[in-house]
Motif scaffolding. Sequence first.
Motif, PDB file in Angstrom:
ATOM      1  N   LEU A  28       1.597  10.861   6.991  1.00 13.86           N
ATOM      2  CA  LEU A  28       0.398  10.145   7.553  1.00 13.86           C
ATOM      3  C   LEU A  28      -1.150  11.175   6.845  1.00 13.86           C
ATOM      4  N   ALA A  29      -1.764  10.837   6.174  1.00 13.45           N
ATOM      5  CA  ALA A  29      -2.693  11.821   4.986  1.00 13.45           C
ATOM      6  C   ALA A  29      -3.396  12.458   6.097  1.00 13.45           C
ATOM      7  N   ILE A  30      -3.971  13.198   6.190  1.00 13.43           N
ATOM      8  CA  ILE A  30      -5.365  13.585   6.765  1.00 13.43           C
ATOM      9  C   ILE A  30      -6.424  13.785   5.638  1.00 13.43           C
ATOM     10  N   LYS A  32      -7.420  12.216   2.355  1.00 17.39           N
ATOM     11  CA  LYS A  32      -6.111  11.083   1.356  1.00 17.39           C
ATOM     12  C   LYS A  32      -6.470  11.561  -0.431  1.00 17.39           C
ATOM     13  N   TYR A  33      -4.974  11.024  -0.512  1.00 18.66           N
ATOM     14  CA  TYR A  33      -4.622  11.038  -1.800  1.00 18.66           C
ATOM     15  C   TYR A  33      -5.303   9.346  -2.611  1.00 18.66           C
ATOM     16  N   TRP A  34      -6.838   8.987  -2.637  1.00 22.62           N
ATOM     17  CA  TRP A  34      -7.022   7.791  -3.412  1.00 22.62           C
ATOM     18  C   TRP A  34      -7.526   7.782  -4.282  1.00 22.62           C
ATOM     19  N   GLY A 165       8.073   8.441  -7.854  1.00 21.93           N
ATOM     20  CA  GLY A 165       8.348   7.019  -7.429  1.00 21.93           C
ATOM     21  C   GLY A 165       6.778   6.236  -6.591  1.00 21.93           C
ATOM     22  N   SER A 166       6.647   7.409  -6.070  1.00 22.27           N
ATOM     23  CA  SER A 166       4.894   6.563  -5.246  1.00 22.27           C
ATOM     24  C   SER A 166       4.338   8.293  -4.478  1.00 22.27           C
ATOM     25  N   GLY A 167       3.899   7.980  -5.038  1.00 23.85           N
ATOM     26  CA  GLY A 167       2.664   9.339  -4.953  1.00 23.85           C
ATOM     27  C   GLY A 167       2.703   9.838  -3.897  1.00 23.85           C
ATOM     28  N   SER A 168       2.572   9.387  -2.642  1.00 25.27           N
ATOM     29  CA  SER A 168       2.674  10.264  -0.887  1.00 25.27           C
ATOM     30  C   SER A 168       3.545  10.863  -0.780  1.00 25.27           C
ATOM     31  N   ALA A 169       4.956  10.515  -1.645  1.00 18.38           N
ATOM     32  CA  ALA A 169       6.043  10.043  -1.041  1.00 18.38           C
ATOM     33  C   ALA A 169       6.769  12.044  -1.252  1.00 18.38           C
ATOM     34  N   CYS A 170       5.645  12.817  -2.218  1.00 21.78           N
ATOM     35  CA  CYS A 170       6.220  13.878  -2.367  1.00 21.78           C
ATOM     36  C   CYS A 170       5.644  15.341  -1.293  1.00 21.78           C
ATOM     37  N   ARG A 171       4.859  14.442  -0.370  1.00 20.78           N
ATOM     38  CA  ARG A 171       4.842  15.171   0.207  1.00 20.78           C
ATOM     39  C   ARG A 171       5.861  14.491   2.321  1.00 20.78           C
ATOM     40  N   SER A 172       6.510  14.054   1.734  1.00 19.69           N
ATOM     41  CA  SER A 172       7.257  13.170   3.090  1.00 19.69           C
ATOM     42  C   SER A 172       9.089  14.448   3.024  1.00 19.69           C
ATOM     43  N   SER A 223      -2.257  -3.735  -3.014  1.00 22.28           N
ATOM     44  CA  SER A 223      -1.835  -2.685  -3.594  1.00 22.28           C
ATOM     45  C   SER A 223      -2.146  -1.674  -3.656  1.00 22.28           C
ATOM     46  N   SER A 224      -1.332  -0.194  -3.858  1.00 22.05           N
ATOM     47  CA  SER A 224      -1.878   1.435  -3.487  1.00 22.05           C
ATOM     48  C   SER A 224      -1.731   1.385  -4.695  1.00 22.05           C
ATOM     49  N   ARG A 225      -0.624   1.035  -5.955  1.00 18.52           N
ATOM     50  CA  ARG A 225      -1.641   0.876  -7.122  1.00 18.52           C
ATOM     51  C   ARG A 225      -2.498   0.164  -7.848  1.00 18.52           C
ATOM     52  N   GLY A 227      -5.081  -0.058  -5.548  1.00 14.86           N
ATOM     53  CA  GLY A 227      -6.047   0.466  -5.343  1.00 14.86           C
ATOM     54  C   GLY A 227      -7.058   1.464  -5.765  1.00 14.86           C
ATOM     55  N   HIS A 228      -5.282   2.163  -6.242  1.00 18.54           N
ATOM     56  CA  HIS A 228      -5.480   3.352  -7.174  1.00 18.54           C
ATOM     57  C   HIS A 228      -6.703   2.993  -8.295  1.00 18.54           C
ATOM     58  N   ALA A 229      -5.701   2.295  -9.218  1.00 22.05           N
ATOM     59  CA  ALA A 229      -6.938   1.655 -10.745  1.00 22.05           C
ATOM     60  C   ALA A 229      -8.207   1.507  -9.977  1.00 22.05           C
ATOM     61  N   LEU A 314      -6.648   5.837   9.355  1.00 19.32           N
ATOM     62  CA  LEU A 314      -5.851   5.186   9.109  1.00 19.32           C
ATOM     63  C   LEU A 314      -5.373   5.171   7.744  1.00 19.32           C
ATOM     64  N   ASP A 315      -4.290   4.779   7.345  1.00 14.69           N
ATOM     65  CA  ASP A 315      -3.667   4.347   5.990  1.00 14.69           C
ATOM     66  C   ASP A 315      -4.219   3.038   5.281  1.00 14.69           C
ATOM     67  N   ALA A 316      -3.476   2.728   4.249  1.00 15.83           N
ATOM     68  CA  ALA A 316      -4.433   1.456   3.252  1.00 15.83           C
ATOM     69  C   ALA A 316      -3.859   0.401   4.622  1.00 15.83           C
TER      70      ALA A 316
HETATM   71  O1  PMV Z   1       1.616   6.329  -2.281  1.00 11.29           O
HETATM   72  P1  PMV Z   1       0.773   5.091  -2.889  1.00 11.29           P
HETATM   73  O2  PMV Z   1       0.994   5.435  -4.594  1.00 11.29           O
HETATM   74  O3  PMV Z   1       1.402   4.291  -1.940  1.00 11.29           O
HETATM   75  O4  PMV Z   1      -0.909   6.051  -2.227  1.00 11.29           O
HETATM   76  C1  PMV Z   1      -0.611   5.520  -0.651  1.00 11.29           C
HETATM   77  C2  PMV Z   1      -2.322   5.980  -0.665  1.00 11.29           C
HETATM   78  C3  PMV Z   1      -2.770   6.479   0.523  1.00 11.29           C
HETATM   79  O5  PMV Z   1      -1.738   5.908   1.894  1.00 11.29           O
HETATM   80  C4  PMV Z   1      -3.435   5.455   1.431  1.00 11.29           C
HETATM   81  C5  PMV Z   1      -3.799   8.082   1.447  1.00 11.29           C
HETATM   82  C6  PMV Z   1      -2.035   8.842   1.018  1.00 11.29           C
HETATM   83  O6  PMV Z   1      -2.480  10.036   1.074  1.00 11.29           O
HETATM   84  O7  PMV Z   1      -1.156   8.968   1.685  1.00 11.29           O
END
Ligand code: PMV
Length: 361
Positions: A28-30, A32-34, A165-172, A223-225, A227-229, A314-316
Amino acid sequence: MYENSRLLIDSSNPPEPGQIVWRSPSNLAIIKYWGKHGVQLPRNPSLSLTLSASCTDTALAYEFREETDNRIDLEFLFHGEENESFRTKTLAFLESLTPQFPFLRQLKLRINTGNSFPHSAGIASSASSMASLALCLCSLEDALFGSLQDPGDFDQKASYLARLGSGSACRSIFPYASVWGATPAVPGSSDEYGVPAEDLLHPDFKDLHDDILIVSSREKTVSSRAGHALMEGNPFAEPRYAQAKNRMTRLVDALRGGDMDTFGKIAEDEALALHALMMCSNPSFMLLEPGTVALIQKIRAYRAETRHPVYFSLDAGPNIHLLYPGEIVAEVRGWIEEELKEHCVDGWFIQDWVGEGPEEM
Ligand code: PMV
């Protein structure tokens, strides 16, 4: 940074077939990456807490192929069943990784993956699934070539691959907390991969709960893709990136100092900023549901009344993450049962908490 690898299996000495299994949690991002640019590079640094119960298990079985061609030989199962749409996405991801992992074409691969929570939960599973797959790939590289023996190198490469694969995954990849995106507040931080942030946490933050209140289990409408765009044309984009950078510094101070109130204030402000950005984009998206707003109001009222450090994020999507310290778990769970569950689909909430990160099974 890991491109143009020469890692190839010596066909005169092929490996025995094997299997690797990793369990990786979501996060869970505190902060957020957006908003992103280039190949999955973030417009601002983010900081997340690593969860425990919401996770993905991925098993990667491999066998040397006598006859190789240019394609990747992939069999894919999701919860034990074929899933063509997930297979196509995974295959495209693996194909994109062949500059880093040319040996993937020399193997017959079989992936069997599944989440601890139902796919329809409205909870993004991309972070946990991409992290578990990236960890499997690093274990595979190490099993074949012994080239990732150093735990720091291993985690960094896994985080880098998960990001693709998915930006936020790198923090898991990391226990308790992680920072992704270069920030002066965290030496060693990078846009290319997440870094461990456990050391930034006062002990109180290692005992946080994050119960996820499922307000809607429908698929996201954006989709987050996409949303980022949409951030590219958003008039608030630049002030937003400046705000996130500034909050990162304040959050790191609060985490170090055990300042729960500042932490909670930033968590809530960030959650609302994320949704405000979606509402102000063109086209506009409104992912909050009436139940989300009702819950936010109840959380604020409860905090004012009881003085308990209970905060939302909240997430997206419309689901509420309820953040609070372990010492008040009994009271908070009683309150969820009595007052909050009525806003959840079929009274459904997931009990989660900040935890130790991925494990190899
Ligand atoms: O990792 P992505 O591209 O699915 O983007 C996720 C972005 C948020 O979950 C909304 C925020 C975050 O930093 O995790």
